[in-house]
Every structure is written in structure tokens, then in C-alpha cells.
Design a protein around this motif. Structure first.
Motif, PDB file in Angstrom:
ATOM      1  N   VAL A 209      31.020  45.841 -19.359  1.00 19.79           N
ATOM      2  CA  VAL A 209      30.065  45.188 -20.243  1.00 19.79           C
ATOM      3  C   VAL A 209      28.641  45.354 -19.714  1.00 19.79           C
TER       4      VAL A 209
ATOM      5  N   ARG B 289      31.778  43.822 -15.252  1.00 21.82           N
ATOM      6  CA  ARG B 289      33.147  43.973 -15.741  1.00 21.82           C
ATOM      7  C   ARG B 289      33.796  42.595 -15.817  1.00 21.82           C
ATOM      8  N   VAL B 290      34.553  42.365 -16.883  1.00 22.44           N
ATOM      9  CA  VAL B 290      35.285  41.111 -17.026  1.00 22.44           C
ATOM     10  C   VAL B 290      36.357  41.032 -15.944  1.00 22.44           C
TER      11      VAL B 290
ATOM     12  N   VAL C  45      25.341  42.848 -19.545  1.00 22.59           N
ATOM     13  CA  VAL C  45      24.858  41.476 -19.695  1.00 22.59           C
ATOM     14  C   VAL C  45      23.344  41.536 -19.885  1.00 22.59           C
TER      15      VAL C  45
ATOM     16  N   VAL D  36      32.616  37.130 -15.412  1.00 15.87           N
ATOM     17  CA  VAL D  36      32.126  38.502 -15.409  1.00 15.87           C
ATOM     18  C   VAL D  36      31.681  38.841 -13.985  1.00 15.87           C
TER      19      VAL D  36
ATOM     20  N   ARG E 139      29.489  36.435  -9.392  1.00 16.17           N
ATOM     21  CA  ARG E 139      30.246  36.279 -10.638  1.00 16.17           C
ATOM     22  C   ARG E 139      29.607  35.185 -11.480  1.00 16.17           C
TER      23      ARG E 139
ATOM     24  N   THR F 235      37.217  44.795 -19.001  1.00 14.00           N
ATOM     25  CA  THR F 235      36.290  45.416 -19.949  1.00 14.00           C
ATOM     26  C   THR F 235      34.925  45.641 -19.298  1.00 14.00           C
TER      27      THR F 235
ATOM     28  N   LEU G  35      37.266  38.735 -24.490  1.00 15.99           N
ATOM     29  CA  LEU G  35      37.265  40.127 -24.043  1.00 15.99           C
ATOM     30  C   LEU G  35      38.433  40.354 -23.095  1.00 15.99           C
TER      31      LEU G  35
ATOM     32  N   GLU H 181      29.983  45.097 -25.030  1.00 18.91           N
ATOM     33  CA  GLU H 181      31.043  45.940 -24.458  1.00 18.91           C
ATOM     34  C   GLU H 181      30.574  47.372 -24.303  1.00 18.91           C
TER      35      GLU H 181
ATOM     36  N   ALA I 292      31.787  36.008 -22.934  1.00 20.21           N
ATOM     37  CA  ALA I 292      32.844  36.908 -22.452  1.00 20.21           C
ATOM     38  C   ALA I 292      34.229  36.488 -22.923  1.00 20.21           C
ATOM     39  N   ARG I 293      34.323  35.294 -23.464  1.00 24.46           N
ATOM     40  CA  ARG I 293      35.639  34.807 -23.897  1.00 24.46           C
ATOM     41  C   ARG I 293      36.201  35.702 -24.994  1.00 24.46           C
TER      42      ARG I 293
ATOM     43  N   ILE J 209      26.415  39.519 -24.174  1.00 24.72           N
ATOM     44  CA  ILE J 209      27.316  40.489 -23.546  1.00 24.72           C
ATOM     45  C   ILE J 209      27.659  41.564 -24.565  1.00 24.72           C
TER      46      ILE J 209
END
Length: 348
Positions: free
Chosen positions: A269, A240-241, A271, A248, A254, A267, A263, A344, A260-261, A342
């Protein structure tokens, strides 16, 4: 050739669910996907071996989906060779010509040319059982192309061969395709086959097309988690973002990932990373330098070690290492941010 809304149902089960695809003349198309995705069903529908339950198949703008298989005039190469064991190689190759009523002199010349193309001219008087698996598959290819079809259909033709023969046959199949100029549709579950043979790859899953593109496009820029999986992105981690949108949150730590930029915060996701782009080293992750995992298995593959590690929630990560790592040891798993994808909502 055009596939327009192709559907095939078996009772309530929809093996094909609205396939749309245009195949250009002379193109080599690979249908790629896991078992049960619908790729062989699609091929059998094109061949006329299975009737459609919806949609149409057009050849040069004319509908052909109601024609019998023999009326379509396509060449077919099966996984199991499907040669007549009691017939000589020449008679096997010439079987389609006999069914078409081609005059004997012309048929003999075309059989010679087909056997020459697959480098089996000296084997014409033998029976299939006297040939190796690779030679039998070349006979099957010769039989498919001798009728000069507008379309050659191949259903996993190399899956029964050993690794060395598969590599050799790939090059031969592509060379034969170039030599005869026919359109080819080739079914496979092997990404390396698809990448090395096809002009375009059609990745299928659950009876639908996920993505169509050149080998380079699909390898570098898969647009769906299923496509990424078939292009070698073996690791799939749910995350998750973070609230500030800069990282993430994943099991074991992390990661700051450029993908991820943009998003929104929170959100969910998936990976995805290829093994060669996920490097493992001894220790535990600190401050976003990677994920902490536990080594499950590791093996040497020539220039590097490759293995798997479990994240705290049990998710398996497939990695590369510069030296061996003991099973059960904690490791830092650091992906190459630029080569990490990534998706969604887990890409589904």
C-alpha cells in the motif's frame, strides 16, 4: 460541451490518452495537474490550436474539432497576457470584434461594458506597458469575453502575478464568470486556485483523467494517489498490511489505520497524509504510537511549526509541530488515523 476519447500524440509520445469529459453549460471546470500531465494540451486542442490525433469535441452535440480556431468562437486567456503592445487597451479589447465585423457603435458599447466589468474603463486610452500585471491580465479577460463566447478558456492566467494579486484576481475571475454566464475551462497547477474557483475539478496525470468531482469531493475523498498528492497529501509512504491484517508495516514502525481494514494480509500500500495531520513530537516511537524519524528541516508559519523528517529508509514525512524541533533529532511522527488515506499497489 463533450470531449469524447480525446487523443493527442507527438510522435510516439501520447500527451492525451483518451479523455472523456462532459462540461455543462455555465459550469466552471478546472483542469488540475503537474507540468506535463496534458492539461494545457487539452485546452489547446479545445481551442483548435492543436489538431487531434483521435477522438472528437462536440458543442451542443455538433462536432467542432475540425473547425479553425476563429470558427469556434471561443475566448482565450493566456498566461503571458498576449496583448498587442502598440495598441491601446480599447483596441486590444475590441480586436476580436473587429475581426468579426461587428458594427462600430455596437463594438464601442461592448468594449465599454467589458472594460467596466473588469474595472478598467478609465484606462482605455493607455498602452499595455503602462498597466500593472494584474491590470494587463484583466484586459486579456475583457478581450476574451467581449466577443460573448459560449466557452472561455484560461491557461494558467495568474501564474505571472504575485501572491496578493493572485488572491484578488481569483475572486474577480469567479465574479466575471458568474456575470457573463459563459462556460469556463481553467488550467492550473495550483490546488488552491482550483478549489476556490471551480464547480468541478478534473485532476489529470500522464495524459489521462484520474478523478472528476466537486472541490469538496476531491479534497476529502481523493480516489487515487496522484489526486491525493494534488489535494495536499504531501507524504507518501510505501508499506504493507501486516500478517494479521490489523496494522500497516511502514519504515520506522507500525500504525493501526482504519483505512486498512478489509485489505488482505500482505497487501502493498501507499499511505498518504497531509502535513497538518501528521504531528511530530520529541522521542522515538514505541508500540504503534507512531513512526520514528529524524528531523531534516523545520520552519515557523504563524500558528505552528511545519517541517520534514526522514524515515529510516529515507522517505520524507511532512509534519506539524507545536514547538520547534532541532535538526537531526529523533521524533515520533503520529498521523491522524481518521484523516490518513491508503491506496493499494501504490495507487498506480
Amino acid at each position: 460541451m463533450e470531449l469524447a476519447g480525446l487523443e493527442r500524440a507527438f510522435g510516439a509520445y501520447r500527451a492525451l490518452d483518451g479523455l472523456d469529459l462532459t462540461v455543462e453549460r455555465g459550469e466552471f471546470i478546472a483542469l488540475l495537474g503537474p507540468s506535463g500531465c496534458g492539461k494545457s494540451t487539452a485546452l489547446n486542442c479545445i481551442a483548435g490550436l492543436l489538431p487531434l490525433t483521435g477522438g472528437a469535441i462536440l458543442l451542443d452535440g455538433k462536432p467542432i474539432h475540425e473547425l479553425a480556431p476563429e470558427e469556434r468562437g471561443f475566448g482565450m486567456v493566456f498566461q503571458s497576457y498576449a496583448l498587442f503592445p502598440h495598441m491601446t487597451i480599447r483596441k486590444n479589447v475590441g480586436f476580436g470584434l473587429a475581426m468579426q465585423g461587428v458594427p462600430k457603435a455596437e463594438a464601442e458599447a461592448r468594449i465599454d461594458a467589458a472594460l467596466d466589468l473588469v474595472r478598467l474603463k478609465s484606462q482605455g486610452d493607455k498602452l499595455p506597458g503602462q498597466l500593472s500585471g494584474g491590470q494587463q491580465q484583466r484586459v486579456a479577460i475583457a478581450r476574451a469575453i467581449v466577443i460573448r463566447p459560449p466557452l472561455v478558456l484560461m491557461d494558467e492566467p495568474l501564474s505571472n502575478l504575485d501572491a496578493k494579486l493572485r488572491l484578488e484576481m481569483r475572486a474577480e475571475i469567479r465574479a466575471i464568470h458568474e456575470a457573463i454566464g459563459s462556460t469556463t475551462i481553467y488550467v492550473t497547477h495550483d490546488q488552491d486556485e482550483a478549489l476556490s474557483l471551480a464547480d468541478r475539478i478534473v485532476v489529470m496525470a500522464n495524459g489521462v483523467i484520474r478523478q472528476v468531482g466537486t472541490p469538496e469531493e476531491l479534497y476529502e475523498r481523493p480516489n487515487h494517489v496522484d489526486v491525493a498528492d494534488f489535494m495536499g497529501f504531501r507524504t507518501r509512504i510505501l508499506g504493507r498490511v501486516t500478517a494479521d491484517g490489523s496494522m500497516v508495516e511502514l519504515p520506522g514502525g507500525r500504525l493501526a489505520l482504519p483505512a486498512a481494514r478489509g485489505l488482505r494480509a500482505g497487501t502493498p500500500v501507499t499511505v498518504s497524509v497531509r502535513p497538518e495531520d501528521f504531528v511530530a513530537s520529541k522521542g522515538e516511537a514505541r508500540g504503534g504510537d507512531g513512526l520514528t524519524g529524524t528531523v531534516r528541516s523545520i520552519e515557523y508559519r504563524g500558528r505552528a511549526w511545519f517541517g520534514s523528517a526522514a524515515l529510516p529508509d529515507g522517505t520524507l514525512v511532512y509534519f506539524r509541530a507545536d514547538s520547534t524541533l532541532p535538526q537531526g533529532a529523533p521524533v515520533i511522527l503520529a498521523p491522524d488515523p481518521a484523516r490518513t488515506l491508503i491506496f493499494e499497489e501504490t495507487g498506480r
